[in-house]
Design a protein around this motif. Sequence first.
Motif, PDB file in Angstrom:
ATOM      1  N   HIS A 211     -25.156  59.551 -43.868  1.00 42.14           N
ATOM      2  CA  HIS A 211     -24.080  58.762 -43.249  1.00 42.14           C
ATOM      3  C   HIS A 211     -23.162  58.282 -44.366  1.00 42.14           C
ATOM      4  O   HIS A 211     -23.618  57.952 -45.472  1.00 42.14           O
TER       5      HIS A 211
ATOM      6  N   GLU B  59     -30.204  47.323 -32.913  1.00 36.72           N
ATOM      7  CA  GLU B  59     -28.753  47.159 -32.981  1.00 36.72           C
ATOM      8  C   GLU B  59     -28.321  45.813 -32.415  1.00 36.72           C
ATOM      9  O   GLU B  59     -27.485  45.117 -33.003  1.00 36.72           O
TER      10      GLU B  59
ATOM     11  N   GLU C 110     -25.513  52.164 -37.137  1.00 37.35           N
ATOM     12  CA  GLU C 110     -25.087  52.390 -35.753  1.00 37.35           C
ATOM     13  C   GLU C 110     -24.040  51.377 -35.288  1.00 37.35           C
ATOM     14  O   GLU C 110     -23.188  51.696 -34.463  1.00 37.35           O
TER      15      GLU C 110
ATOM     16  N   LEU D  76     -30.939  52.278 -40.190  1.00 35.71           N
ATOM     17  CA  LEU D  76     -30.396  52.992 -39.029  1.00 35.71           C
ATOM     18  C   LEU D  76     -29.642  52.090 -38.044  1.00 35.71           C
ATOM     19  O   LEU D  76     -28.520  52.426 -37.647  1.00 35.71           O
ATOM     20  N   PRO D  77     -30.197  50.958 -37.620  1.00 36.57           N
ATOM     21  CA  PRO D  77     -29.451  50.139 -36.656  1.00 36.57           C
ATOM     22  C   PRO D  77     -28.171  49.548 -37.225  1.00 36.57           C
ATOM     23  O   PRO D  77     -27.195  49.351 -36.495  1.00 36.57           O
TER      24      PRO D  77
END
Length: 228
Positions: A211, A153, A186, A182-183
């Motif tokens: 998501h 992230e 996020e 994913l990051p």
Amino acid sequence: MNLKVIAFDADDTLFINEPYFEEAEKKFCVLLEDYLSHQGLSRELFTTQVNNLPLYGYGIKGYILSMIEAAIKVSNGTISVDFIKKITEYGKDLIEKPIELIDGVEETLQALHGKYKLVVATKGDLKDQQRKLHKSGLGNYFHHIEVMDDKQEINYQKLVKRLDIQPSEFMMIGNSLKSDVLPVLEIGGYAIHIPFHTTWEHERIDHKVEHQNFSAVEKIIDVLKILQ
């Protein structure tokens, strides 16, 4: 979506990469098969490589150093200079591999170029990634090339800040759910996953991604259905 920047992973998203590493690993296992089974050698190499990521990062140079270290370990320090020479040759072979674009890459970039700011966001060795992008003939499509030491992230937060945009104006496209999807989700960005038939074990995850900012397509050309 109010996208301004679309980032593409390089290896196994724009051009083929992982099969070449698998080929080198097979050579490594054959070279050292008198010391350990192929499965055991693969596991030792993987463990060594992952342990060395904080030191060497991603890329061919770190991979070859990990090969040499693993060879020394499994041979209890008895490996010959000729074996080490062979391993370094495997590394040079990796560096000299031809660049093979994945089907649909150039058509996709042509369609998106000028509509969005396109960037490359990839891990690996800076010199090697620059070489591959230059040899690929794709460099003119991209406004910016970011070779990242990792894809967490914090790395994406720094990238969107350098690009002077908000995370909601950023989309990442790549073959790794762990690194490319994913990051980014996020931090509030968008992500599209394009699976590649071979994925390095370190990049695999064992759960589905659900998501509102996430999409998955089969081929890179299919991202145009989402972005046009």
